[in-house]
Each structure stands twice: as C-alpha cells, then as structure tokens.
Enzyme design. Structure first.
Site, short mmCIF file in Angstrom:
data_model
loop_
_atom_site.label_atom_id
_atom_site.label_comp_id
_atom_site.label_asym_id
_atom_site.label_seq_id
_atom_site.Cartn_x
_atom_site.Cartn_y
_atom_site.Cartn_z
CG HIS A 248 -0.24 0.06 2.53
ND1 HIS A 248 0.41 1.17 3.01
CD2 HIS A 248 -0.06 -0.89 3.48
CE1 HIS A 248 0.93 0.93 4.18
NE2 HIS A 248 0.68 -0.33 4.50
CG ASP A 374 0.14 -20.10 13.25
OD1 ASP A 374 0.47 -20.06 14.45
OD2 ASP A 374 0.70 -20.81 12.40
CB SER A 389 1.77 -3.28 5.40
OG SER A 389 0.67 -2.88 6.18
#
Length: 440
Positions: A248, A374, A389
């Site tokens: 992003h 998980d 990210s």
C-alpha cells in the site's frame, strides 16, 4: 380420447417450459462467464462453465490442448457439464469460440497467454526511509509579532496541511534546514513559494515574520522532509533485482496524505517487540533499524500497491528459492500461509485462510479478505498488526498476495493485494533501470 390428447399436449408444453427454463438458467451462466481470461504458457487452466450440453470449441489463432487433444484452427466437441482442461502452448492472444450444435453461438473468450514469472518471496523486515520532493507541511506555529500578537503567515496565505513546498523564489528546496536558511536570508522580504497539492502545482506569496525567541525569520509552519518506518518486503526478482514491499502507499503520519518522494532507501530492520492488537486498537511491530549506513536498496516509487525499487544485494528466503507468481484466477478461498517476522530478523511461516477473493479487472490493494488462523501468531500479536503490511501470502506453492490492511474491529482479519498487481506494476515503477519485468 380428446381429454387425453389435451392432457398430453399440456404436459408436453410444461416439460418444454421446464427444459427451456433450465437451459436459459445455464445459458445465463455461460453469458456471465468472463469474456477475457489470463493463462500461463504451458500450464493447465481449468474452465468450468457447468453447461449440461456438448459444445464445439474452436480457436482461430493459437495453439492449445483441450482435455489433452490438440486444437488448432478446428472444432473440438467437449462436454461443458464437466471441468474442461486447457493448456496453452504459446504466448500471445488466443480467441476461443463456443457453439452449441456447431451452429448456435454461445460465447467468445479472449485468452491472454503470458509466460510464468518466478520470484523470491519476502517476509523480511525492512526499514523504510522516504525523502519528499521538497518539504511537507505538517502543522502551523504561531510567531509573536512586533505588536505582541500571534501570526502564522503561512496559514494566512492559504497553505494547507499536506501541501509540499517545492521551491522558494525559484530555488529547489533540498530539506528542512535548507528551507529555514533561505527564509531567514530574506530578512523579511516577501517570498514566492511553489506549492504542490493533489498533483497540482501553483505559487503563493508569503511575507516572513521575525521570531524574537528563535532569532530567525519564519513562516509559522511545521515542515518535514523525511518519513521513516518499518514494513515487510513482499518479493524480489533476481533476474532484474526489482523488489516490491508494503502493498500500500506510504502516507504522512500527521496529514494522512501520500508522500511524493524525491528519493528513498530501504535498510535491514529487526523486530524488538510487539504491541498486541485488540478490537478497535491496532497492534504494531516495534522495529529498529540495523546498520543504517548499509543501504540494501533504493525506493523509486511510492504507489497505491506498495513501494518499488532496486536491491543492490541478493535476497534469500529460508523456505523458498524461486516460486511462481499466481494470477488472480488461480487464487482460491481456503488455506494459505503468510511469511513475516515477529522477533529479531527471523522469517516464520504462519497459517492463514483466504476468506473471500474479489476477481478484479483493475488494480486495487483490497483484492481478498484473509484471516489469521495460526494460534501461536494470534497469541503473540493478536492477528495482523502494523508493520506486517507487505507480508507475502503463499498458496499451493505460489505467491498470490501480500497483506495490506487490518480490520480494526477484528485484528485476526484484514485485506490483501494480489501479487499479480504488484509484480506486474514493477515494470512501470522501475523508472531508473534498463532491466525488464514482464507486465501481467
């Protein structure tokens, strides 16, 4: 007898209507199937139309196999009620034509056949430093004037938070200190500022005021010329040394606006601690830069799909060497894994699930919804946290995406961008290199 014939006729009409309805419902499915597809050269592509009739398939330009049978400039009859195996033997554009009974046109499909691209998946923690093209206005300050009143000449002149000051009196601004030096040298004379706002450039005239406390002429603005943080590298292409990271755009922490960069670099980083994510409270990786003087790559572009640039050293992954990049049509809802660092610089694998896939025609950094499954990762981080990210997502041995956003109300869930968009756009953002990246 007459009654029986009428009942027979009515029954025939009802059956015909039922069959017509069934046919039209399946026909609508065929019509709604995409008219344009992507496929990897030499790799099998499964076509599922669920049409309960035999159909003639023809290609007028291209070489391919249908259910193992060679098709080139001829028709092959296939049963579309079952999945159809397609294998495209050459790159380029191939047009498929589907007809029922060899006469009734059903569908035309254009297939773009591209070569398979392999990259090294990331997962590495990186320190990111961006230098803006000029200085970014992040706040206003008040200067006590000769009349003891408070002034902010910059604010009064119409300068907005998030604006970038590119030039002063036609001199390019190199940084915060350079700007302060130029303003002070004016001795209070009016200056012309070149401003960039939302990609538009215009000029504003401002008269500095002398700040007795600082002993300097100033504009009453807080500005910044560099942004820094920790993120995750997504992929590296060793053939041309291009990398992609974050997934992003990087925005200014104060204004929330994208940073237009003049230059930048990435360096190694370690994760020192984790601030666990909770509902309505995003968590964060607490990272530290390692060997700040040792730059491992440059940043050429800050985009909606991440940062891109060139690495000046080889990148290795402890789990994978080179793996294929999955195209969007290959991404499926179900189990996958994410690579990221939660302690020091050790990349680890964690189980996730792809909950929803948005089959996009145009790039967007919210291509799928993922969920952390998980238990160990949830126990340590709460799920997705800031700094993750760019963490690569692997499914069935292919790089299919990268983490981009977390759901504030549920940190175990978030969005991811398709790897196809990131790798394909790398060519466009590799501005200062003669190397070539295949554009998806």
């Amino acid at each position: 007898m007459k009654f029986s014939k009428e009942r027979l006729r009515l029954g025939f009409i009802i059956v015909l209507l039922i069959l017509t309805t069934i046919f039209l419902s399946f026909y609508d499915k065929v019509l709604s199937f995409p008219e344009e597809l992507k496929a990897i050269e030499g790799k099998e592509r499964i076509l599922e139309l669920q049409f309960p009739f035999n159909v003639s398939v023809r290609s007028d330009n291209g070489d391919l196999l249908i259910n193992g049978n060679h098709l080139k400039n001829k028709y092959i009859v296939v049963n579309l009620s079952e999945p159809v195996s397609l294998k495209f033997l050459q790159q380029g554009t191939i047009n498929l034509e589907l007809k029922m009974l060899g006469l009734i046109p059903l569908k035309k499909i254009k297939v773009n056949v591209i070569p398979e691209i392999k990259v090294v998946p990331g997962g590495h923690s990186i320190g990111v430093k961006l230098r803006s093209d000029g200085v970014i206005v992040v706040g206003y300050s008040n200067i006590i004037g000769p009349d003891s009143k408070k002034y902010s000449p910059g604010r009064s002149s119409g300068i907005q938070l998030g604006d970038t000051i590119v030039e002063i009196n036609k001199e390019k601004i190199l940084g915060v200190e350079h700007m302060a030096e130029i303003i002070n040298e004016t001795s209070g004379s009016e200056v012309e500022l070149k401003i960039k706002r939302n990609s538009k450039i215009f000029s504003i005239n401002v008269k500095p005021i002398y700040n007795k406390q600082e002993g300097l002429y100033q504009l009453g603005l807080w500005v910044r010329d560099i942004a820094a943080g920790v993120g995750t590298l997504t992929f590296y292409d060793p053939e041309n040394k291009v990398y992609g990271a974050l997934g992003h755009i990087i925005t200014d922490i104060d204004t929330g606006k994208p940073i237009e960069i003049s230059e930048g670099e990435i360096i190694k980083a370690k994760i020192a601690a984790i601030e666990k994510g909770e509902r309505n409270k995003p968590g964060e990786k607490k990272g530290v830069f390692v060997q700040e003087d040792k730059i491992i790559g440059n940043i050429q572009k800050n985009t909606s799909y991440g940062i891109f640039g060139i690495l000046n050293q080889e990148l290795n992954n402890p789990y994978y060497h080179l793996i294929p990049v999955g195209i969007i049509s290959e991404v499926q809802e179900g189990p996958a894994e994410m690579l990221t660092v939660i302690k020091d610089d050790k990349i680890e694998r964690f189980n996730i699930e792809i909950l929803k896939v948005f089959h996009q025609k145009n790039p967007d950094n919210k291509g799928m919804i993922i969920k952390i499954t998980d238990k160990r990762l949830i126990d340590q981080t709460g799920g997705i946290v800031q700094g993750m990210s760019g963490s690569p997502i692997i499914q069935k041995g292919k790089l299919v995406g990268a983490v981009t956003h977390v759901f504030v109300n549920d940190p175990t869930k978030g969005y991811a961008v398709f790897a196809e968009w990131m790798v394909g756009l790398a060519k466009e953002y590799n501005e200062n290199s003669n190397n070539t990246v295949v554009n998806f």
